[in-house]
Structure formats: C-alpha cells, structure tokens
Design a protein around this motif. Structure first.
Motif, short mmCIF file in Angstrom:
data_model
loop_
_atom_site.label_atom_id
_atom_site.label_comp_id
_atom_site.label_asym_id
_atom_site.label_seq_id
_atom_site.Cartn_x
_atom_site.Cartn_y
_atom_site.Cartn_z
N GLN A 56 0.82 -1.21 0.00
CA GLN A 56 0.00 0.00 0.00
C GLN A 56 0.86 1.26 0.00
OE1 GLN A 56 -2.42 -0.96 3.42
NE2 GLN A 56 -4.11 -1.73 2.15
N LYS A 57 1.96 1.22 0.74
CA LYS A 57 2.87 2.37 0.75
C LYS A 57 3.50 2.60 -0.62
CE LYS A 57 4.07 1.99 5.66
NZ LYS A 57 5.14 1.64 6.64
N LEU A 58 3.63 1.50 -1.38
CA LEU A 58 4.17 1.60 -2.74
C LEU A 58 3.10 1.97 -3.76
CD1 LEU A 58 6.43 -1.61 -2.71
CD2 LEU A 58 7.20 0.78 -2.60
N GLY A 59 1.88 2.21 -3.27
CA GLY A 59 0.79 2.58 -4.15
C GLY A 59 0.18 1.42 -4.91
N LEU A 60 0.37 0.20 -4.38
CA LEU A 60 -0.11 -1.00 -5.07
C LEU A 60 -1.35 -1.57 -4.37
CD1 LEU A 60 3.37 -2.63 -5.76
CD2 LEU A 60 1.92 -1.38 -7.38
N ASN A 61 -2.31 -0.72 -4.13
CA ASN A 61 -3.55 -1.16 -3.49
C ASN A 61 -4.28 -2.22 -4.30
OD1 ASN A 61 -3.30 0.56 -1.23
ND2 ASN A 61 -4.19 2.26 -2.35
N ASN A 62 -4.19 -2.09 -5.63
CA ASN A 62 -4.87 -3.07 -6.49
C ASN A 62 -4.31 -4.47 -6.29
OD1 ASN A 62 -6.55 -1.15 -7.60
ND2 ASN A 62 -5.26 -0.80 -9.41
N LEU A 63 -3.00 -4.56 -6.07
CA LEU A 63 -2.38 -5.87 -5.85
C LEU A 63 -2.82 -6.45 -4.51
CD1 LEU A 63 -0.57 -8.14 -6.74
CD2 LEU A 63 1.42 -6.83 -5.92
N LEU A 71 7.61 -6.41 -4.70
CA LEU A 71 8.41 -6.13 -3.51
C LEU A 71 9.91 -6.14 -3.77
CD1 LEU A 71 6.34 -8.30 -1.00
CD2 LEU A 71 6.45 -5.80 -1.08
N ALA A 72 10.30 -6.34 -5.03
CA ALA A 72 11.72 -6.31 -5.38
C ALA A 72 12.32 -4.96 -4.99
CB ALA A 72 11.90 -6.56 -6.87
N GLY A 73 13.47 -5.00 -4.32
CA GLY A 73 14.12 -3.76 -3.92
C GLY A 73 13.74 -3.28 -2.53
N THR A 74 12.76 -3.93 -1.90
CA THR A 74 12.41 -3.57 -0.52
C THR A 74 13.06 -4.57 0.43
OG1 THR A 74 10.44 -4.98 -0.30
CG2 THR A 74 10.16 -2.85 -1.40
N ASN A 75 13.07 -4.25 1.71
CA ASN A 75 13.67 -5.17 2.69
C ASN A 75 12.62 -5.94 3.48
OD1 ASN A 75 12.58 -3.23 4.32
ND2 ASN A 75 14.51 -2.61 5.30
N ILE A 76 11.35 -5.85 3.05
CA ILE A 76 10.27 -6.47 3.80
C ILE A 76 10.40 -7.99 3.86
CG2 ILE A 76 8.74 -6.52 1.79
CD1 ILE A 76 7.68 -6.06 5.47
N LEU A 77 10.80 -8.61 2.76
CA LEU A 77 10.89 -10.07 2.74
C LEU A 77 12.01 -10.56 3.64
CD1 LEU A 77 10.28 -10.81 -1.05
CD2 LEU A 77 8.65 -10.73 0.83
N GLY A 78 13.14 -9.85 3.63
CA GLY A 78 14.25 -10.22 4.50
C GLY A 78 13.88 -10.14 5.96
N SER A 79 13.13 -9.10 6.32
CA SER A 79 12.74 -8.94 7.72
C SER A 79 11.75 -10.01 8.15
CB SER A 79 12.14 -7.55 7.94
OG SER A 79 10.93 -7.40 7.21
N ILE A 80 10.87 -10.42 7.25
CA ILE A 80 9.87 -11.44 7.58
C ILE A 80 10.50 -12.82 7.70
CG2 ILE A 80 7.91 -12.71 6.63
CD1 ILE A 80 6.84 -10.07 5.59
N PHE A 81 11.45 -13.12 6.81
CA PHE A 81 12.04 -14.46 6.80
C PHE A 81 13.41 -14.50 7.48
CE2 PHE A 81 9.03 -14.62 3.24
CZ PHE A 81 8.31 -15.74 3.60
N GLY A 82 13.73 -13.47 8.24
CA GLY A 82 14.96 -13.47 9.01
C GLY A 82 16.21 -13.51 8.16
N ASN A 107 15.62 -16.08 2.04
CA ASN A 107 14.67 -15.84 0.95
C ASN A 107 14.38 -14.34 0.81
OD1 ASN A 107 14.30 -18.64 0.57
ND2 ASN A 107 12.87 -18.68 2.27
N SER A 108 15.41 -13.51 1.06
CA SER A 108 15.20 -12.07 1.08
C SER A 108 14.87 -11.50 -0.29
CB SER A 108 16.44 -11.36 1.64
OG SER A 108 17.59 -11.67 0.87
N ASN A 109 15.22 -12.23 -1.34
CA ASN A 109 14.94 -11.74 -2.69
C ASN A 109 13.64 -12.28 -3.26
OD1 ASN A 109 17.35 -10.25 -2.85
ND2 ASN A 109 18.49 -12.11 -3.36
N ASN A 110 13.12 -13.31 -2.64
CA ASN A 110 11.90 -13.93 -3.15
C ASN A 110 11.00 -14.37 -2.01
OD1 ASN A 110 12.26 -14.27 -6.22
ND2 ASN A 110 14.21 -15.00 -5.38
N LEU A 111 9.72 -14.17 -2.21
CA LEU A 111 8.74 -14.65 -1.24
C LEU A 111 8.46 -16.11 -1.56
CD1 LEU A 111 6.73 -14.08 1.03
CD2 LEU A 111 5.08 -13.40 -0.70
#
Length: 227
Positions: free
Chosen positions: A79-86, A169-180, A183-187
């Motif tokens: 949502q912060k990235l403006g991807l509400n549709n996704l 989510l490519a280029g964000t750090n959200i996946l890395g934080s979630i998966f410790g 798999n930081s580059n891919n969900l």
C-alpha cells in the motif's frame, strides 16, 4: 418440565460454565453432550458457508482479524508503494482459495466434534464460554493446516500470486525482515501459502467461537423466560 425446557437448561449449563455437582451431571449426560456437539456443528456450518462465498469471506471481520502479522506487513508495504490493487487481488485470491478448503476441513472438524466425550464436556463446563471451541482448536489445528496448506499453495500458484508479490516487492527489505534474512529476494511459495492457511484456520475458529458465545447469550435470555 417440557423437553424444550430441559434442552434450554442443559445448553445454558453447558456453555456458561456452572460447576456445581448437579449441573456437571446434567452437562455431561447424553443430552448435554448432544447439545454441545450441536452448538459446535452449527458454528462449523456457519464458518464453512462463509468460506464458500468469496464476498462473505472478504467481508468477515473475524477472518480479517486472523490475518497473520507477516502478511499484514506485506500488505502495508504494498500500500505504501501505491499497489492497493495488488493487495485487493491478493485478498480475492485467498478468498477464492478458501472455498477449495471447505470439503477438506469439514470432515476433520465434524469427526472431532463427534468424538467428544463426557470428560470433554466436563472440561468445557469448567472452562466456560469459548472452552468448547478451544478444545476443538487444540485437537484439529495442526491437522487442518497440514490438510489445507497444499490446496491453498496449489491455488495461489495457479493464480500467480507469489510471482506478482515478488515483482512488486523487489528492492524492498520487507521479505528479508519477515524471513529473518532468508529468501530475502523472493517470497517463498510455501511462505505466502502458510500465511493464508493460518488465516483460514484461525478465522474459522474465530467464527465457531463467536457462534458458541452467541448461543450462550441466547440461551440465558431463553432460560429467563421459562422460569
């Protein structure tokens, strides 16, 4: 005393949690146990009917409340990235996947309810409102997760949801934080599927527990009218 009066009184005793010896005897009798099972089966039917309808699933607050924090964090980032549709597509895909779990979940839950014993009824009486759902949850959560997660995984892969989220989510750090950091580059496919399956299982139990508690209130009101 009429049959209806007996049933109303028994249901009140079973759900309120009265602990006197006489009440315990009634609640753990064949009638009391039957009533407990009927309440749970009613909640299961209600929950699975909601799962069968995409609009009902999406609109249900108890299901939304069960959304795992990891998936909530992903949605907030989108949502912060403006991807509400996704985000909306993701929710719709999960709702559609939920419908494919109904026939798998039903026999697991029904069999567990039918296996309840007088000893379980006694524990429920002592535990009070919501205790019946908690026992059901303890006995079936792991089995439900193991049974429905593969179905959710297959359906979300069919929709291409994981690929869409990875790209967004490519280029964000959200996946890395979630998966410790892993798999930081891919969900991972199993990651999103497990989050969705957790929401379904916990959301379903939220609905069953709400149904149990609603019956307790109705029973009390009815009991007041038959004194």
């Amino acid at each position: 005393m009429t049959k209806n009066t007996i049933l109303v009184a028994t249901m009140a005793i079973a759900t309120i949690g009265t602990t006197t010896q006489s009440c315990m005897a009634i609640a753990t009798s064949s009638i009391g146990l039957t009533v407990l099972k009927q309440i749970l089966l009613g909640g299961i039917t209600k929950g699975l009917n909601i799962f069968s309808n995409q609009d009902s699933f999406l609109a249900n607050q108890l299901i939304d409340a069960a959304l795992p924090q990891q998936l909530r964090d992903i949605n907030n980032t989108l949502q912060k990235l403006g991807l509400n549709n996704l985000v909306q597509k993701e929710k719709q895909y999960i709702a559609q996947a939920a419908a494919f779990t109904v026939d798998t979940s039903r026999p697991i839950l029904v069999n567990a309810v039918n296996s309840l014993t007088a000893e379980d009824a006694a524990r429920i009486v002592q535990g009070g409102s919501g205790a019946a759902t908690q026992i059901l949850k303890e006995r079936t959560s792991a089995q439900l997760m193991a049974a429905i997660a593969p179905k959710v995984d297959a359906k979300l892969n069919e929709f291409g949801l994981v690929q869409s989220l990875n790209s967004a989510l490519a280029g964000t750090n959200i996946l890395g934080s979630i998966f410790g950091g892993q798999n930081s580059n891919n969900l991972a496919t199993s990651g999103i599927s497990n989050f969705a399956a957790q929401q379904m299982v916990n959301g379903l139990f939220n609905i069953i527990e709400s149904h149990e508690q609603q019956n307790a209130t109705t029973i009390l009101n009815s009991l007041n009218g038959v004194r």
